[in-house]
Motif scaffolding. Structure first.
Motif, PDB file in Angstrom:
ATOM      1  N   ALA A  15     116.877  19.139  29.982  1.00 15.22           N
ATOM      2  CA  ALA A  15     117.882  19.364  28.938  1.00 15.22           C
ATOM      3  C   ALA A  15     117.825  20.796  28.437  1.00 15.22           C
ATOM      4  O   ALA A  15     118.865  21.448  28.267  1.00 15.22           O
ATOM      5  N   LEU A  16     116.622  21.317  28.207  1.00 13.15           N
ATOM      6  CA  LEU A  16     116.482  22.687  27.720  1.00 13.15           C
ATOM      7  C   LEU A  16     117.044  23.696  28.713  1.00 13.15           C
ATOM      8  O   LEU A  16     117.722  24.654  28.335  1.00 13.15           O
ATOM      9  N   VAL A  17     116.779  23.472  29.995  1.00 12.11           N
ATOM     10  CA  VAL A  17     117.310  24.367  31.022  1.00 12.11           C
ATOM     11  C   VAL A  17     118.835  24.343  31.011  1.00 12.11           C
ATOM     12  O   VAL A  17     119.494  25.394  31.088  1.00 12.11           O
ATOM     13  N   CYS A  18     119.412  23.148  30.884  1.00 12.89           N
ATOM     14  CA  CYS A  18     120.871  23.028  30.875  1.00 12.89           C
ATOM     15  C   CYS A  18     121.483  23.627  29.613  1.00 12.89           C
ATOM     16  O   CYS A  18     122.557  24.241  29.667  1.00 12.89           O
ATOM     17  N   TYR A  19     120.822  23.451  28.475  1.00 11.50           N
ATOM     18  CA  TYR A  19     121.314  24.075  27.242  1.00 11.50           C
ATOM     19  C   TYR A  19     121.379  25.599  27.419  1.00 11.50           C
ATOM     20  O   TYR A  19     122.373  26.242  27.065  1.00 11.50           O
ATOM     21  N   GLN A  20     120.313  26.161  27.970  1.00 15.77           N
ATOM     22  CA  GLN A  20     120.256  27.615  28.147  1.00 15.77           C
ATOM     23  C   GLN A  20     121.323  28.096  29.122  1.00 15.77           C
ATOM     24  O   GLN A  20     122.006  29.099  28.874  1.00 15.77           O
ATOM     25  N   GLU A  21     121.479  27.380  30.231  1.00 18.57           N
ATOM     26  CA  GLU A  21     122.478  27.765  31.233  1.00 18.57           C
ATOM     27  C   GLU A  21     123.890  27.632  30.663  1.00 18.57           C
ATOM     28  O   GLU A  21     124.741  28.508  30.853  1.00 18.57           O
ATOM     29  N   GLY A  22     124.137  26.519  29.953  1.00 14.42           N
ATOM     30  CA  GLY A  22     125.457  26.285  29.382  1.00 14.42           C
ATOM     31  C   GLY A  22     125.826  27.319  28.336  1.00 14.42           C
ATOM     32  O   GLY A  22     126.972  27.809  28.304  1.00 14.42           O
ATOM     33  N   MET A  23     124.873  27.686  27.488  1.00 12.90           N
ATOM     34  CA  MET A  23     125.149  28.695  26.465  1.00 12.90           C
ATOM     35  C   MET A  23     125.384  30.069  27.081  1.00 12.90           C
ATOM     36  O   MET A  23     126.192  30.851  26.584  1.00 12.90           O
ATOM     37  N   SER A  24     124.698  30.354  28.188  1.00 13.15           N
ATOM     38  CA  SER A  24     124.907  31.619  28.879  1.00 13.15           C
ATOM     39  C   SER A  24     126.328  31.695  29.444  1.00 13.15           C
ATOM     40  O   SER A  24     127.003  32.730  29.342  1.00 13.15           O
ATOM     41  N   LEU A  25     126.786  30.587  30.011  1.00 14.09           N
ATOM     42  CA  LEU A  25     128.147  30.531  30.539  1.00 14.09           C
ATOM     43  C   LEU A  25     129.176  30.646  29.417  1.00 14.09           C
ATOM     44  O   LEU A  25     130.205  31.319  29.561  1.00 14.09           O
TER      45      LEU A  25
END
Length: 236
Positions: free
Chosen positions: A25-35
């Motif tokens: 979840a943390l990895v996806c949060y970071q990736e999603g916010m970057s996008l």
């Protein structure tokens, strides 16, 4: 397209969060916010910019709280998360499962799996060892596994594992193989405190449909059997 990708990744983050797969979840949060940040930079409309900023702040707040929660549980030695792989799912290669818990502090890895016996099972171990080689800090791998009753199968198993022992020496990694018939749990332990228990051990991938099919070499593209993976952190 960037906005669609951001929405998709952030929805995935929320679902993983709800499923208690916190590391993913943390990895996806970071990736999603970057996008989402990339989309924000391209937007000229102030109203839309404000909406994106508000969304980013909400996701950032959740990601921060989640990170603090994980750290607190690690400190108390109570951390536990679970990954549930459904039958036929792809995207769960060893780098995905073990990578988040491997850092430069890991020097010793213990693999307890009663079924590192047949050729494809030794290949599974080889794939894990390749990941450990790439991390560059592992010095010792301790394998505890069982042996078949058939003498010829035992010979082939020992030959394969000893070849891997010699290969790893070139990378200054000492693979120690211990045969035992008393193993019950299947787990991989890192000396930084992380413990990964896998219901099927390393052998949770389905056989490829052919030698020249996608997924034959890259396990991240290989279909999986249904299995549960439990991840713990134990204080030293």
């Amino acid at each position: 397209m960037t906005l669609e990708a951001a929405i998709s990744v952030l929805k995935r983050a929320v679902q993983l969060d709800e499923d208690k797969s916190f590391s993913e979840a943390l990895v996806c949060y970071q990736e999603g916010m970057s996008l989402l940040m990339s989309e924000l930079k391209e937007t000229k409309d102030d109203v839309i910019k404000k909406r994106y900023r508000d969304q980013m702040n909400a996701y950032l707040d959740r990601a921060t709280k989640l990170k603090e929660f994980v750290q607190e549980k690690k400190t108390t030695g109570e951390y536990h998360e679970q990954i549930k792989i459904k039958n036929g799912q792809v995207g769960y290669g060893y780098a995905k499962i073990f990578g988040p818990y491997l850092d430069k502090s890991v020097t010793e890895v213990v693999v307890e799996d009663a079924y590192i016996r047949s050729t494809h099972q030794i290949y599974n171990l080889l794939r894990l060892c390749e990941l450990l080689v790439l991390k560059g800090s592992v010095q010792v791998i301790k394998l505890f596994t069982g042996q078949d009753d058939n003498a010829e199968k035992r010979r082939l198993q020992n030959d394969g594992l000893q070849e891997l022992v010699k290969s790893l020496k070139k990378y200054s990694i000492n693979l120690q193989v211990t045969y035992t018939n008393t193993l019950h749990d299947r787990e991989i332990r890192f000396d930084n405190g992380w413990v990964i228990k896998i219901g099927r051990g390393l052998d949770y991938f389905k056989p490829p449909s052919g030698k020249f099919c996608i997924g034959y070499c890259d396990y991240n593209l290989r279909e999986c059997h249904q299995t549960d993976i439990d991840i713990y952190f134990k204080r030293k």
